[in-house]
Design an enzyme around this catalytic site. Structure first.
Site, PDB file in Angstrom:
ATOM      1  N   HIS A   1      37.528  36.799  23.082  1.00 53.55           N
ATOM      2  CA  HIS A   1      37.523  36.698  24.545  1.00 53.55           C
ATOM      3  C   HIS A   1      36.816  37.909  25.166  1.00 53.55           C
ATOM      4  O   HIS A   1      35.941  37.753  26.026  1.00 53.55           O
ATOM      5  CB  HIS A   1      38.977  36.611  25.027  1.00 53.55           C
ATOM      6  CG  HIS A   1      39.143  36.479  26.502  1.00 53.55           C
ATOM      7  ND1 HIS A   1      39.517  35.295  27.100  1.00 53.55           N
ATOM      8  CD2 HIS A   1      39.001  37.367  27.512  1.00 53.55           C
ATOM      9  CE1 HIS A   1      39.592  35.476  28.419  1.00 53.55           C
ATOM     10  NE2 HIS A   1      39.288  36.740  28.684  1.00 53.55           N
ATOM     11  N   GLU A   2      37.183  39.117  24.735  1.00 56.31           N
ATOM     12  CA  GLU A   2      36.599  40.323  25.326  1.00 56.31           C
ATOM     13  C   GLU A   2      35.126  40.471  24.952  1.00 56.31           C
ATOM     14  O   GLU A   2      34.315  40.890  25.783  1.00 56.31           O
ATOM     15  CB  GLU A   2      37.396  41.564  24.936  1.00 56.31           C
ATOM     16  CG  GLU A   2      38.851  41.543  25.363  1.00 56.31           C
ATOM     17  CD  GLU A   2      39.094  41.175  26.818  1.00 56.31           C
ATOM     18  OE1 GLU A   2      38.270  41.529  27.687  1.00 56.31           O
ATOM     19  OE2 GLU A   2      40.114  40.523  27.102  1.00 56.31           O
TER      20      GLU A   2
END
Length: 163
Positions: free
Chosen positions: A131-132
């Site tokens: 996600h990051e």
């Protein structure tokens, strides 16, 4: 402690690819501290620099009490068959949608001293790493939703009070 405000869906910085960090940048230590302070708030698994308005390749994480950061991260390994997991994002507050993610991920980057950092994990850590890193590539998690789910998600986001 500097808990920086989170940029919301629609902010152009969230759709821009982040620039590599230069270790001699005089503001880098402050950025890392802000990322750590911001991710330390309850309910946060990760914060990318772009989410606090800085277009540099850096993120912090907070998974199962393990808090840290990585600069210039790159995904170097994904494992298992992608599976649907409920996912949310600080930049899309109040929403969780089923998103396909690999159950294992490995990221390599550096710390403030230029020393190699390797993060890996499964479950929530794998999800956070993917996600990051997506954030740093200018991709919000809702962009990777299955088409039927994405249509409904975008409608709900457009109708939200914060949009």
């Amino acid at each position: 402690m500097t808990d920086r405000p989170i940029r919301l869906f629609g902010d152009p910085i969230l759709r821009s690819k982040s620039d590599p960090v230069k270790l001699d940048d005089p503001g880098l230590e402050g950025l890392v501290q802000d990322l750590l302070d911001t991710v330390s708030q309850p309910g946060r698994a990760g914060v990318a620099a772009c989410q606090i308005g800085v277009g540099l390749r850096a993120f912090s994480y907070n998974v199962d009490g393990d808090i840290g950061y990585v600069l210039n991260p790159e995904i170097v390994g994904l494992g298992g068959e992608p599976e649907l997991v409920d996912e949310g994002c600080l930049s899309v507050p109040g929403f969780y949608f089923p998103r396909r993610r690999y159950p294992f991920a490995r990221v390599v980057g550096v710390d403030l001293n230029g020393d190699r950092v390797e993060l890996e994990g499964d479950g929530l850590m794998a999800q956070a790493l993917q996600h990051e890193t997506d954030h740093l590539d200018g991709t919000l998690y809702v962009m990777g939703l299955d088409p039927e789910i994405k249509r409904d998600a975008m409608r709900q986001i457009r109708e939200s009070t914060w949009f």
